[in-house]
Design an enzyme around this catalytic site. Structure first.
Site, PDB file in Angstrom:
ATOM      1  N   LYS A  15       0.932  -8.454  -3.444  1.00 48.46           N
ATOM      2  CA  LYS A  15      -0.250  -7.579  -3.350  1.00 48.46           C
ATOM      3  C   LYS A  15       0.164  -6.212  -2.781  1.00 48.46           C
ATOM      4  O   LYS A  15       0.879  -6.158  -1.775  1.00 48.46           O
ATOM      5  CB  LYS A  15      -1.291  -8.221  -2.410  1.00 48.46           C
ATOM      6  CG  LYS A  15      -2.515  -7.343  -2.196  1.00 48.46           C
ATOM      7  CD  LYS A  15      -3.326  -7.707  -0.950  1.00 48.46           C
ATOM      8  CE  LYS A  15      -4.173  -6.513  -0.541  1.00 48.46           C
ATOM      9  NZ  LYS A  15      -4.912  -6.644   0.697  1.00 48.46           N
ATOM     10  N   LYS A  54      -2.378 -11.912   8.525  1.00 43.74           N
ATOM     11  CA  LYS A  54      -1.886 -10.782   9.323  1.00 43.74           C
ATOM     12  C   LYS A  54      -0.999 -11.242  10.479  1.00 43.74           C
ATOM     13  O   LYS A  54       0.002 -10.600  10.778  1.00 43.74           O
ATOM     14  CB  LYS A  54      -3.052  -9.923   9.817  1.00 43.74           C
ATOM     15  CG  LYS A  54      -3.786  -9.276   8.641  1.00 43.74           C
ATOM     16  CD  LYS A  54      -4.429  -7.963   8.974  1.00 43.74           C
ATOM     17  CE  LYS A  54      -4.841  -7.282   7.669  1.00 43.74           C
ATOM     18  NZ  LYS A  54      -5.482  -6.003   7.854  1.00 43.74           N
ATOM     19  N   LYS A  63      -0.591  -1.730   2.532  1.00 38.47           N
ATOM     20  CA  LYS A  63       0.085  -0.794   3.444  1.00 38.47           C
ATOM     21  C   LYS A  63       1.065  -1.547   4.331  1.00 38.47           C
ATOM     22  O   LYS A  63       2.165  -1.078   4.593  1.00 38.47           O
ATOM     23  CB  LYS A  63      -0.942  -0.068   4.309  1.00 38.47           C
ATOM     24  CG  LYS A  63      -1.928   0.768   3.518  1.00 38.47           C
ATOM     25  CD  LYS A  63      -2.931   1.415   4.463  1.00 38.47           C
ATOM     26  CE  LYS A  63      -4.266   1.600   3.805  1.00 38.47           C
ATOM     27  NZ  LYS A  63      -5.231   0.532   4.185  1.00 38.47           N
TER      28      LYS A  63
HETATM   29  N1  AQP Z   1      -3.668  -4.378  -3.878  1.00 34.63           N
HETATM   30  C1  AQP Z   1      -4.965  -4.162  -3.963  1.00 34.63           C
HETATM   31  N2  AQP Z   1      -5.599  -4.355  -5.138  1.00 34.63           N
HETATM   32  C2  AQP Z   1      -6.941  -4.130  -5.254  1.00 34.63           C
HETATM   33  N3  AQP Z   1      -7.715  -3.701  -4.233  1.00 34.63           N
HETATM   34  C3  AQP Z   1      -7.120  -3.497  -3.045  1.00 34.63           C
HETATM   35  N4  AQP Z   1      -7.581  -3.080  -1.847  1.00 34.63           N
HETATM   36  C4  AQP Z   1      -6.570  -3.039  -0.965  1.00 34.63           C
HETATM   37  N5  AQP Z   1      -5.425  -3.417  -1.547  1.00 34.63           N
HETATM   38  C5  AQP Z   1      -5.733  -3.718  -2.842  1.00 34.63           C
HETATM   39  C6  AQP Z   1      -8.978  -2.738  -1.586  1.00 34.63           C
HETATM   40  O1  AQP Z   1      -9.006  -1.497  -0.885  1.00 34.63           O
HETATM   41  C7  AQP Z   1     -10.108  -1.507   0.021  1.00 34.63           C
HETATM   42  C8  AQP Z   1      -9.688  -1.060   1.357  1.00 34.63           C
HETATM   43  O2  AQP Z   1      -8.691  -1.908   1.892  1.00 34.63           O
HETATM   44  P1  AQP Z   1      -8.166  -1.702   3.385  1.00 34.63           P
HETATM   45  O3  AQP Z   1      -7.087  -0.686   3.427  1.00 34.63           O
HETATM   46  O4  AQP Z   1      -9.295  -1.436   4.283  1.00 34.63           O
HETATM   47  O5  AQP Z   1      -7.606  -3.069   3.750  1.00 34.63           O
HETATM   48  P2  AQP Z   1      -6.630  -3.980   2.974  1.00 34.63           P
HETATM   49  O6  AQP Z   1      -7.310  -4.698   1.866  1.00 34.63           O
HETATM   50  O7  AQP Z   1      -6.072  -4.877   4.012  1.00 34.63           O
HETATM   51  O8  AQP Z   1      -5.583  -2.959   2.378  1.00 34.63           O
HETATM   52  P3  AQP Z   1      -4.076  -2.962   2.752  1.00 34.63           P
HETATM   53  O9  AQP Z   1      -3.344  -1.871   2.101  1.00 34.63           O
HETATM   54  O10 AQP Z   1      -3.546  -4.347   2.498  1.00 34.63           O
HETATM   55  O11 AQP Z   1      -4.137  -2.599   4.285  1.00 34.63           O
HETATM   56  P4  AQP Z   1      -3.385  -3.301   5.504  1.00 34.63           P
HETATM   57  O12 AQP Z   1      -1.953  -3.449   5.097  1.00 34.63           O
HETATM   58  O13 AQP Z   1      -3.586  -2.337   6.644  1.00 34.63           O
HETATM   59  O14 AQP Z   1      -4.059  -4.607   5.728  1.00 34.63           O
HETATM   60  C9  AQP Z   1     -10.703  -2.914   0.010  1.00 34.63           C
HETATM   61  O15 AQP Z   1     -11.882  -2.915  -0.779  1.00 34.63           O
HETATM   62  C10 AQP Z   1      -9.632  -3.733  -0.650  1.00 34.63           C
HETATM   63  O16 AQP Z   1     -10.169  -4.828  -1.380  1.00 34.63           O
END
Ligand code: AQP
Length: 332
Positions: free
Chosen positions: A190, A111, A193
């Site tokens: 991946k 991050k 967001k």
């Molecule tokens: N690309 C992905 N493939 C499979 N699972 C995913 N998850 C997120 N992206 C993928 C799963 O979604 C749940 C919630 O994730 P989160 O939004 O709390 O955090 P994250 O994993 O960091 O998702 P983002 O979109 O990447 O958010 P940002 O950009 O804010 O950090 C988790 O169970 C995660 O595994």
């Protein structure tokens, strides 16, 4: 009955990766688990400081949970800030957490590399996650593959606390959907967001089609045989339809045979998304106009979660010599 806990951060609109990795499992587990599903709003503070955006996204995650099919009769849906006792648990766990354990966590490096400020909150984020999880004594934590390290940290911290203070915490197991993996976004990285490469299953048809058409593919000609494993369009299709679904095997066969243009594969994915999320899209339309219902769901979710979390926090306080609290926090 077994218990499950999980959550998603309100850092933006939910996407197909969140659905395929996490939310789909929540819906499946409702049949035979006691479910605690929260909106990880304290976590979202580690990566953004736009208060109105956080408030709006928090509300939207709840609406989308319900639209996807979470049933408040079977699942306690709550906001992290409605159960502030988890932050006390976070402190108790922080005091048994070796700094070296946080140094190994990859999220902080990932991050900050994306330009997110290197705050102490971001650094110790996995401890807050451990507190969320351990606060309801779950048997399983349904998450995407990318969360494996964090669940291991949770288990480590529970073991350390138990080692010093006795058997306070249950060690939960990670639950990853075997055919989900980590879903790629439109650029092949991946889906995330913060990468701006997500697909929102609730988008209107026209922008949804445009977005799917923007998925990056190689430049092989139509007639060439193609490896479906190397194609983002196929990977997303398989995650939604299922690896053993006849439509997935038929599509893989067309890739391998040659004669399939990426435009056709994208059209198949577009149609699959509309079909798969048709009922969820319709439910969301209604939920968007029913704020009273959303408040009702959140109040009863917060009450149920707080009752359970207070029991666990009291156990942890007693174990480490703090005794019981002389003041109770009530939900306003
Ligand atoms: N690309 C992905 N493939 C499979 N699972 C995913 N998850 C997120 N992206 C993928 C799963 O979604 C749940 C919630 O994730 P989160 O939004 O709390 O955090 P994250 O994993 O960091 O998702 P983002 O979109 O990447 O958010 P940002 O950009 O804010 O950090 C988790 O169970 C995660 O595994």
């Amino acid at each position: 009955m077994k218990r499950a806990l999980s959550g998603v951060q309100p850092t933006g609109q939910l996407h197909l990766g969140n659905y395929a990795g996490a939310i789909r499992q929540f819906i499946e587990l409702q049949a035979n688990h006691e479910m605690y599903i929260f909106v990880a709003s304290y976590h979202a503070l580690t990566s953004g400081r736009d208060a109105p955006a956080l408030a709006a996204a928090t509300r939207q995650v709840v609406i989308d949970y319900l639209a996807f099919g979470l049933d408040p009769q079977r699942t306690h849906i709550y906001l992290q800030q409605d159960v502030p006792q988890v932050t006390e648990l976070c402190w108790l766990l922080s005091c048994v957490c070796p700094k070296s354990l946080m140094d190994k966590a990859t999220t902080f490096k990932d991050k900050t590399a994306k330009g997110i400020p290197a705050s102490v909150g971001l650094y110790s984020y996995p401890i807050l996650q451990a507190a969320d999880i351990l606060s309801v004594d779950p048997d399983v934590v349904p998450v995407g593959e990318d969360q494996r390290q964090h669940i291991e940290i949770t288990r480590d911290l529970a073991e350390k606390f138990n080692h010093h203070y006795g058997e306070v915490f249950r060690l939960p197991d990670i639950l990853v959907r075997p055919d989900a993996g980590t879903l790629p976004g439109v650029d092949g990285q991946k889906m995330s967001k913060s990468y701006g490469n997500t697909i929102d299953p609730f988008l209107a048809e026209k922008p949804l089609k445009k977005l799917i058409n923007s998925i990056k593919t190689d430049s092989l000609p139509v007639e060439a045989a193609k490896d479906p494993e190397k194609c983002t369009v196929f990977q997303i299709y398989r995650a939604l339809a299922g690896a053993n679904d006849p439509r997935t095997t038929a599509l893989a066969g067309k890739y391998q045979a040659g004669g399939l243009g990426y435009g056709q594969a994208k059209q198949a994915l577009f149609e699959l998304i509309l079909e798969h999320f048709g009922p969820a899209r319709a439910r969301r339309e209604k939920l968007m106009h029913d704020p009273g219902y959303i408040d009702q769901v959140l109040t009863s979710g917060a009450q149920a979660a707080q009752a359970k979390v207070c029991e666990v926090v009291a156990r942890a306080r007693q174990a480490c010599g703090l005794g019981t609290s002389r003041a109770a926090i009530t939900i306003q």
